[in-house]
Each structure stands twice: as structure tokens, then as C-alpha cells.
Write a protein that holds these residues in place. Structure first.
Motif, PDB file in Angstrom:
ATOM      1  N   ALA A 204       0.826  -1.202   0.000  1.00 12.65           N
ATOM      2  CA  ALA A 204       0.000   0.000   0.000  1.00 12.65           C
ATOM      3  C   ALA A 204       0.859   1.250   0.000  1.00 12.65           C
ATOM      4  N   SER A 205       0.271   2.335  -0.502  1.00 18.21           N
ATOM      5  CA  SER A 205       0.973   3.614  -0.512  1.00 18.21           C
ATOM      6  C   SER A 205       1.243   4.119   0.903  1.00 18.21           C
ATOM      7  N   GLU A 206       0.311   3.843   1.825  1.00 25.28           N
ATOM      8  CA  GLU A 206       0.466   4.317   3.194  1.00 25.28           C
ATOM      9  C   GLU A 206       0.063   3.232   4.183  1.00 25.28           C
ATOM     10  N   SER A 207       0.630   3.319   5.374  1.00 23.07           N
ATOM     11  CA  SER A 207       0.352   2.321   6.402  1.00 23.07           C
ATOM     12  C   SER A 207      -1.097   2.365   6.880  1.00 23.07           C
ATOM     13  N   CYS A 208      -1.783   3.500   6.700  1.00 23.02           N
ATOM     14  CA  CYS A 208      -3.181   3.585   7.125  1.00 23.02           C
ATOM     15  C   CYS A 208      -4.052   2.598   6.352  1.00 23.02           C
ATOM     16  N   ALA A 209      -3.665   2.261   5.127  1.00 19.53           N
ATOM     17  CA  ALA A 209      -4.421   1.287   4.334  1.00 19.53           C
ATOM     18  C   ALA A 209      -4.265  -0.111   4.909  1.00 19.53           C
ATOM     19  N   ILE A 210      -3.080  -0.421   5.420  1.00 20.86           N
ATOM     20  CA  ILE A 210      -2.857  -1.716   6.063  1.00 20.86           C
ATOM     21  C   ILE A 210      -3.713  -1.815   7.319  1.00 20.86           C
ATOM     22  N   ASP A 211      -3.772  -0.715   8.089  1.00 15.81           N
ATOM     23  CA  ASP A 211      -4.615  -0.686   9.287  1.00 15.81           C
ATOM     24  C   ASP A 211      -6.079  -0.932   8.935  1.00 15.81           C
ATOM     25  N   MET A 213      -7.288  -2.712   6.683  1.00 19.74           N
ATOM     26  CA  MET A 213      -7.514  -4.120   6.335  1.00 19.74           C
ATOM     27  C   MET A 213      -7.246  -5.050   7.510  1.00 19.74           C
ATOM     28  N   ASN A 214      -7.055  -4.468   8.698  1.00 15.49           N
ATOM     29  CA  ASN A 214      -6.719  -5.250   9.896  1.00 15.49           C
ATOM     30  C   ASN A 214      -5.421  -6.016   9.716  1.00 15.49           C
ATOM     31  N   GLY A 215      -4.506  -5.424   8.963  1.00 15.15           N
ATOM     32  CA  GLY A 215      -3.206  -6.030   8.769  1.00 15.15           C
ATOM     33  C   GLY A 215      -2.180  -5.465   9.735  1.00 15.15           C
ATOM     34  N   THR A 216      -0.988  -6.038   9.699  1.00 11.28           N
ATOM     35  CA  THR A 216       0.117  -5.593  10.543  1.00 11.28           C
ATOM     36  C   THR A 216       1.208  -4.988   9.677  1.00 11.28           C
ATOM     37  N   PHE A 217       1.571  -3.763   9.961  1.00  8.49           N
ATOM     38  CA  PHE A 217       2.645  -3.104   9.219  1.00  8.49           C
ATOM     39  C   PHE A 217       3.948  -3.859   9.445  1.00  8.49           C
ATOM     40  N   VAL A 218       4.636  -4.223   8.360  1.00  6.95           N
ATOM     41  CA  VAL A 218       5.901  -4.947   8.448  1.00  6.95           C
ATOM     42  C   VAL A 218       7.076  -3.991   8.256  1.00  6.95           C
ATOM     43  N   ARG A 219       7.102  -3.297   7.117  1.00  7.38           N
ATOM     44  CA  ARG A 219       8.178  -2.344   6.843  1.00  7.38           C
ATOM     45  C   ARG A 219       7.877  -1.576   5.574  1.00  7.38           C
ATOM     46  N   ASP A 220       8.659  -0.536   5.335  1.00  3.24           N
ATOM     47  CA  ASP A 220       8.588   0.177   4.067  1.00  3.24           C
ATOM     48  C   ASP A 220       9.361  -0.600   3.016  1.00  3.24           C
ATOM     49  N   VAL A 221       8.867  -0.581   1.790  1.00  4.15           N
ATOM     50  CA  VAL A 221       9.626  -1.139   0.674  1.00  4.15           C
ATOM     51  C   VAL A 221      10.811  -0.204   0.434  1.00  4.15           C
ATOM     52  N   ASN A 222      11.990  -0.767   0.313  1.00  6.29           N
ATOM     53  CA  ASN A 222      13.195   0.054   0.164  1.00  6.29           C
ATOM     54  C   ASN A 222      13.281   0.673  -1.230  1.00  6.29           C
ATOM     55  N   PRO A 223      13.947   1.815  -1.359  1.00  2.33           N
ATOM     56  CA  PRO A 223      14.169   2.385  -2.692  1.00  2.33           C
ATOM     57  C   PRO A 223      14.873   1.374  -3.593  1.00  2.33           C
ATOM     58  N   ILE A 261       2.592   6.190   8.713  1.00  5.20           N
ATOM     59  CA  ILE A 261       4.029   6.226   8.986  1.00  5.20           C
ATOM     60  C   ILE A 261       4.742   5.980   7.669  1.00  5.20           C
ATOM     61  N   ILE A 262       5.583   6.922   7.260  1.00  7.42           N
ATOM     62  CA  ILE A 262       6.282   6.808   5.976  1.00  7.42           C
ATOM     63  C   ILE A 262       7.781   6.826   6.220  1.00  7.42           C
ATOM     64  N   GLY A 264       9.540   5.251   8.309  1.00  7.44           N
ATOM     65  CA  GLY A 264       9.888   5.268   9.719  1.00  7.44           C
ATOM     66  C   GLY A 264       9.514   6.526  10.476  1.00  7.44           C
ATOM     67  N   ILE A 265       8.922   7.499   9.788  1.00  3.30           N
ATOM     68  CA  ILE A 265       8.566   8.763  10.425  1.00  3.30           C
ATOM     69  C   ILE A 265       7.052   8.925  10.448  1.00  3.30           C
ATOM     70  N   PRO A 266       6.434   9.020  11.634  1.00  2.00           N
ATOM     71  CA  PRO A 266       4.994   9.292  11.692  1.00  2.00           C
ATOM     72  C   PRO A 266       4.682  10.649  11.062  1.00  2.00           C
ATOM     73  N   VAL A 267       3.689  10.687  10.179  1.00  2.00           N
ATOM     74  CA  VAL A 267       3.379  11.918   9.449  1.00  2.00           C
ATOM     75  C   VAL A 267       2.975  13.035  10.401  1.00  2.00           C
ATOM     76  N   GLN A 268       2.157  12.716  11.401  1.00  2.00           N
ATOM     77  CA  GLN A 268       1.739  13.735  12.356  1.00  2.00           C
ATOM     78  C   GLN A 268       2.929  14.315  13.114  1.00  2.00           C
ATOM     79  N   TYR A 269       3.879  13.457  13.495  1.00  2.00           N
ATOM     80  CA  TYR A 269       5.082  13.912  14.204  1.00  2.00           C
ATOM     81  C   TYR A 269       5.886  14.854  13.311  1.00  2.00           C
ATOM     82  N   ALA A 270       6.031  14.481  12.022  1.00  2.00           N
ATOM     83  CA  ALA A 270       6.772  15.325  11.097  1.00  2.00           C
ATOM     84  C   ALA A 270       6.123  16.697  10.968  1.00  2.00           C
ATOM     85  N   ARG A 271       4.800  16.733  10.916  1.00  2.00           N
ATOM     86  CA  ARG A 271       4.090  18.003  10.765  1.00  2.00           C
ATOM     87  C   ARG A 271       4.234  18.859  12.023  1.00  2.00           C
ATOM     88  N   LEU A 272       4.221  18.221  13.187  1.00  2.00           N
ATOM     89  CA  LEU A 272       4.423  18.980  14.421  1.00  2.00           C
ATOM     90  C   LEU A 272       5.826  19.573  14.468  1.00  2.00           C
TER      91      LEU A 272
END
Length: 275
Positions: A204-211, A213-223, A261-262, A264-272
Motif C-alpha cells: 500500500a501507498s500508506e500504512s493507514c491502508a494496512i490498518d 484491512m486489519n493487517g500488521t505493518f511490516v516495513r517500508d519497501v526500500n528504494p 508512517i512513511i 519510519g517517520i509518523p506523518v503527524q510527528y513530522a508536521r508537528l
């Protein structure tokens, strides 16, 4: 573009359920797309496979308008890719809606793409000179044709060959009758993450989509990484060792949902932190 608005957001999801007899992949993709609606409101689509044939449903409009219960009931299968679109290249027409599906002698490929290619014009010219025809004005169809062109070498090789030719930003979800592939550009400009379901995997583009679907976030796909998911399990291929993570700052400023979370950085934290 004719205006000063941002035009580089789309959302992609991919679902692979291990049990080939399961037919709920499209419903899970729907929940994922619904949570990514903020990334695109022009069109929505889902392609699904039951291991034998790929069916697709897409239309202009919001996810909840495009997919009524009847449509989801007809989309039966254990593999799915989905897309919500905000035009980056090409006009606002149904021809440019995604996923894009290509049926040919060796099988079928459905592709959902978030990003924008910078070398699509010379690639399209090259493909047209070798006999390819195009039904859309989207750069996504370029990627689809490049994969189909090399499909006789196997899906993995066809995808890796294609993404070594294209230049620009991309996060891809590619599906055949029995396989799901995710890929991210060498700089990681556009986000893509991997999650685990109770009986399968999700991209998924964002971890919120995994949430959603009741899934568990594993990791970001690396560049520069390609994730291949099939009945044999999950396989990772890194195409370029000289990758450099350069996530688009507007993911944190504008595009993404605050609870995602993109890299490793939570989007809300980055905005704050940015005020």
C-alpha cells in the motif's frame, strides 16, 4: 499543468491471500482504497484474479460510488490491485483510470502506478515504432507495455527490465493471474509499504491502508526494491545498490494521512516538528 495546484498524488494497494480458494481480496482492497481516498478523488479501480482470469472494475468518482456491494460481490479472487487517481500525466478520462489491464498471448497483467515518469515521451515513441498502440494518454500505460513486451522472459525479469528503463518517481503494484509484485523507484520518492494479513500480504501507498484491512505493518519497501509475492512465498530483489532515500517532502506536508508512517517517520510527528 494549467493551474498551480499539486498534481502528484495517487494511491495504490495490492492484496495477496495465500488460500487460492479465498475470494475476498477485492473487498480488502476496497477498504484500503477507502482509507487512501485523500490521495485521489477523480477515479477508482480494482482488478482481481482467481488464479485463472483477471476481472476489473473502474470508473470516474469516489471509491464508495464506484464500488457498490454488487460490484464487490462480482469481483471474486485471492489477488487484487487497486488505485485511486489524481491526474499526474494524461487527462481526466476513464481511459486513464487505473488499474490498467493488458491481455495478450501469454496471459494478463494489471498495473497500478503512483508517480510520474520523466522519460515517457521517448519511451512511447520507441514502443510505437516497434508496433505498440496506446488507448490512453497516461504514462502508466508505458510501464504496462514495457512489462508485456518482455513477459516471455518471465514476470520477474519483465518487471525488473521495465523499471530499469523508466526514469522518475514510481510506486507500482503489478498483478498477473497468480502473482503480485510491488516496486519502488531507486530514490524512494513515492511511498510504498508492506503489511501482513492473517492469511496473506498487502502492499500500500500508506500504512493507514494496512490498518484499514486489519493487517500488521511490516516495513517500508526500500528504494529500488522489488517485492514478489506468489504461492512460493515472498521474495525481495534489490535492483540498485546505489540507492538513496529521498522521500518527497510533500508526503509529510500535504499528501499523506496524519496517522500514516512513511519511511519510519509518523506523518503527524513530522508536521508537528515542521510547525
Amino acid at each position: 499543468m494549467s493551474d498551480d495546484k499539486l498534481h502528484d498524488e495517487c494511491g495504490v494497494v495490492g492484496v495477496f491471500l495465500n488460500n487460492a480458494k479465498t475470494d475476498s481480496a477485492a473487498t480488502l482492497a476496497y477498504y484500503g482504497l477507502y482509507s487512501l481516498q485523500h490521495r485521489g478523488q477523480e477515479s477508482a479501480g480494482i482488478a482481481v484474479s482467481n488464479d485463472e482470469v483477471i476481472k476489473i472494475q473502474k470508473a470516474m468518482g469516489l471509491v464508495s460510488d464506484v464500488f457498490v456491494p454488487q460490484h464487490l460481490a462480482e469481483l471474486k479472487g485471492h489477488i487484487a490491485v487497486g488505485h485511486v487517481r489524481y491526474a499526474t500525466a494524461g487527462g481526466r478520462t476513464i481511459e486513464n483510470a487505473q488499474p490498467m489491464l493488458n491481455k495478450f498471448k501469454l496471459g494478463s497483467i494489471a498495473l497500478a502506478h503512483n508517480g510520474q515518469l520523466v522519460n515517457y515521451e521517448p519511451l512511447q515513441e520507441m514502443l510505437e515504432e516497434t508496433g505498440s498502440t496506446f488507448t490512453s494518454t497516461s504514462d502508466t500505460e508505458i510501464i504496462l507495455k514495457l512489462i508485456a513486451r518482455n513477459y516471455k522472459k518471465g514476470l520477474e525479469q519483465a518487471v525488473t527490465n521495465a523499471i530499469q528503463v523508466i526514469k522518475g518517481s514510481f510506486a507500482l503494484c503489478v498483478m498477473t493471474e497468480n502473482c503480485l509484485i510491488g516496486a519502488r523507484d531507486p530514490y524512494g520518492i513515492r511511498p510504498l509499504c508492506l503489511g501482513q494479513l492473517e492469511d496473506g500480504w498487502v502492499l500500500a501507498s500508506e500504512s493507514c491502508a494496512i490498518d484499514a484491512m486489519n493487517g500488521t505493518f511490516v516495513r517500508d519497501v526500500n528504494p529500488g526494491e522489488v517485492i514478489i509475492i506468489s504461492a512460493d512465498g515472498l521474495k525481495s530483489v534489490n535492483l540498485n545498490e546505489k540507492t538513496s532515500k529521498q522521500t518527497c517532502i510533500f508526503e509529510y506536508v500535504y499528501f499523506a494521512r496524519p496517522d500514516s508512517i512513511i519511511d519510519g517517520i509518523p506523518v503527524q510527528y513530522a508536521r508537528l516538528k515542521m510547525g
